[in-house]
Motif scaffolding. Structure first.
Motif, short mmCIF file in Angstrom:
data_model
loop_
_atom_site.label_atom_id
_atom_site.label_comp_id
_atom_site.label_asym_id
_atom_site.label_seq_id
_atom_site.Cartn_x
_atom_site.Cartn_y
_atom_site.Cartn_z
N GLU A 31 6.92 -28.61 14.25
CA GLU A 31 6.69 -27.17 14.12
C GLU A 31 5.68 -26.88 13.01
N THR A 32 5.79 -27.58 11.89
CA THR A 32 4.86 -27.40 10.78
C THR A 32 3.45 -27.83 11.17
N ILE A 33 3.35 -28.96 11.86
CA ILE A 33 2.03 -29.45 12.31
C ILE A 33 1.40 -28.44 13.26
N VAL A 34 2.16 -27.95 14.24
CA VAL A 34 1.64 -26.98 15.20
C VAL A 34 1.18 -25.72 14.49
N HIS A 35 1.95 -25.26 13.51
CA HIS A 35 1.54 -24.07 12.75
C HIS A 35 0.20 -24.30 12.06
N GLN A 36 0.02 -25.46 11.44
CA GLN A 36 -1.25 -25.75 10.78
C GLN A 36 -2.40 -25.85 11.77
N VAL A 37 -2.14 -26.40 12.96
CA VAL A 37 -3.17 -26.44 14.00
C VAL A 37 -3.56 -25.02 14.40
N LEU A 38 -2.57 -24.14 14.57
CA LEU A 38 -2.87 -22.75 14.94
C LEU A 38 -3.71 -22.06 13.88
N LEU A 39 -3.43 -22.34 12.61
CA LEU A 39 -4.22 -21.76 11.53
C LEU A 39 -5.68 -22.21 11.61
N SER A 40 -5.92 -23.40 12.15
CA SER A 40 -7.29 -23.92 12.29
C SER A 40 -7.94 -23.49 13.61
N GLY A 42 -8.57 -20.44 14.80
CA GLY A 42 -9.41 -19.25 14.80
C GLY A 42 -8.70 -17.95 15.14
N PHE A 43 -7.38 -17.93 15.12
CA PHE A 43 -6.66 -16.67 15.33
C PHE A 43 -6.86 -15.77 14.12
N ASP A 44 -6.74 -14.45 14.34
CA ASP A 44 -6.84 -13.50 13.23
C ASP A 44 -5.64 -13.64 12.30
N ARG A 45 -4.45 -13.82 12.88
CA ARG A 45 -3.21 -14.01 12.12
C ARG A 45 -2.32 -14.99 12.86
N VAL A 46 -1.60 -15.81 12.11
CA VAL A 46 -0.59 -16.70 12.68
C VAL A 46 0.66 -16.55 11.83
N LEU A 47 1.73 -16.08 12.45
CA LEU A 47 2.96 -15.81 11.73
C LEU A 47 4.02 -16.82 12.14
N ASP A 48 4.50 -17.62 11.19
CA ASP A 48 5.61 -18.51 11.50
C ASP A 48 6.90 -17.70 11.39
N GLN A 49 8.04 -18.35 11.61
CA GLN A 49 9.31 -17.62 11.63
C GLN A 49 9.58 -16.88 10.32
N ARG A 50 9.22 -17.48 9.20
CA ARG A 50 9.48 -16.85 7.90
C ARG A 50 8.58 -15.65 7.62
N ASN A 75 6.02 -19.39 16.34
CA ASN A 75 4.79 -18.75 15.85
C ASN A 75 4.42 -17.58 16.74
N VAL A 76 3.83 -16.57 16.13
CA VAL A 76 3.21 -15.47 16.85
C VAL A 76 1.76 -15.44 16.36
N ALA A 77 0.82 -15.63 17.31
CA ALA A 77 -0.59 -15.69 16.95
C ALA A 77 -1.29 -14.45 17.51
N VAL A 78 -2.12 -13.83 16.68
CA VAL A 78 -2.82 -12.61 17.07
C VAL A 78 -4.32 -12.88 17.09
N ASP A 87 5.43 -21.82 20.81
CA ASP A 87 6.61 -22.58 20.44
C ASP A 87 6.28 -24.07 20.48
N ALA A 88 6.66 -24.77 19.43
CA ALA A 88 6.44 -26.22 19.34
C ALA A 88 7.63 -26.93 19.96
N LYS A 89 7.37 -27.85 20.85
CA LYS A 89 8.44 -28.60 21.51
C LYS A 89 8.23 -30.09 21.23
N TYR A 90 9.16 -30.68 20.48
CA TYR A 90 9.03 -32.11 20.19
C TYR A 90 9.81 -32.91 21.22
N LYS A 91 9.24 -32.99 22.40
CA LYS A 91 9.76 -33.81 23.49
C LYS A 91 8.59 -34.07 24.42
N MET A 92 8.76 -35.02 25.29
CA MET A 92 7.67 -35.38 26.19
C MET A 92 7.63 -34.42 27.38
N LEU A 93 6.44 -34.06 27.75
CA LEU A 93 6.21 -33.27 28.95
C LEU A 93 5.61 -34.22 29.98
#
Length: 184
Positions: A31-40, A42-50, A75-78, A87-93
Motif C-alpha cells: 500500500e505504501t509503495i502504491v501510494h508513492q507510485v501515485l504521487l509520481s 502526476g495527479f493533482d492530489r493523492v490522499l491516502d487513508q490518513r 487512495n483517492v487520486a484527483v 486500492d493496492a492488492k497484494y495478491k497475484m492477478l
C-alpha cells in the motif's frame, strides 16, 4: 528492509543493545509503495487513508446520530475534476482474469461512497504486483461516454537494489508510474 542490508554492531568496543524484531505486513508495505507510485504519476492530489478528509467517504447507511465512515479506500487520486479510487492488492492477478468478485464489489461500493463537490468519480483502480499489464471494464448500466471504469493493473514489485539508493528508488517510482499511466 527492502534493501536487504544488515547493520552490524560497532567494532569499536562493547555496546549494550537489546535485540528487536521488526515485522511489516507485506500488504501494508505494498500500500505504501502504491501510494508513492501515485504521487509520481502526476495527479493533482493523492490522499491516502490518513489524509482523506471527513465527508469524502460516507457509510452506505445513514445513522441517527450521524457517524463517520469506518472504511476508506487505500487512495483517492484527483486529476482536474476527476476522482480515481485506487486500492493496492497484494495478491497475484491471473493473466487475462478479472479481479475477484470481492474486489469488484469493494470497488463498486467505494465508487458510490466517495464524493467531493465539483468532482466526478471516473473509476476505480486495483493495483497488483506483477509484470505490467492492464485490463478495463465499465459499469454496465452507464452510458459509454459517462461510464465509471474498473481498471485492474499491475506494476513490478521493487527489487532490493532499487531501494538501496534514493536516486534508483526515484527511477523505480517514475518507471512504475509510467506503467500505471499507460492503463489510462
Amino acid at each position: 528492509m527492502l534493501a536487504e542490508t544488515e547493520h552490524t554492531a560497532s567494532s569499536r568496543g562493547h555496546r549494550r543493545s537489546d535485540p528487536v524484531e521488526l515485522s511489516i505486513p507485506t500488504d501494508a508495505l505494498w500500500e505504501t509503495i502504491v501510494h508513492q507510485v501515485l504521487l509520481s504519476a502526476g495527479f493533482d492530489r493523492v490522499l491516502d487513508q490518513r489524509s482523506q478528509p471527513t465527508g469524502l467517504v460516507v457509510d452506505p447507511w445513514v445513522a441517527n446520530p450521524a457517524t463517520t465512515a469506518s472504511t476508506h479506500p487505500d487512495n483517492v487520486a484527483v486529476a482536474g475534476t476527476d476522482i480515481w479510487i485506487v486500492d493496492a492488492k497484494y495478491k497475484m492477478l491471473t493473466a487475462g482474469a478479472a479481479p475477484s468478485r470481492e474486489d469488484q464489489y469493494q470497488m463498486f461500493a467505494y465508487s458510490h461512497l466517495v464524493a467531493d463537490p465539483g468532482l466526478t468519480v471516473r473509476g476505480a483502480v486495483l493495483i497488483y504486483p506483477g509484470h505490467p499489464s492492464t485490463r478495463r471494464w465499465r459499469r454496465g448500466r452507464d452510458e459509454p461516454g459517462s461510464a465509471q471504469h474498473l481498471i485492474a493493473t499491475t506494476i513490478p514489485f521493487p527489487r532490493p537494489e532499487q531501494v538501496r539508493n534514493p536516486t534508483v528508488w526515484q527511477s523505480y517510482l517514475d518507471e512504475a508510474a509510467a506503467y500505471f499511466r499507460l492503463g489510462f
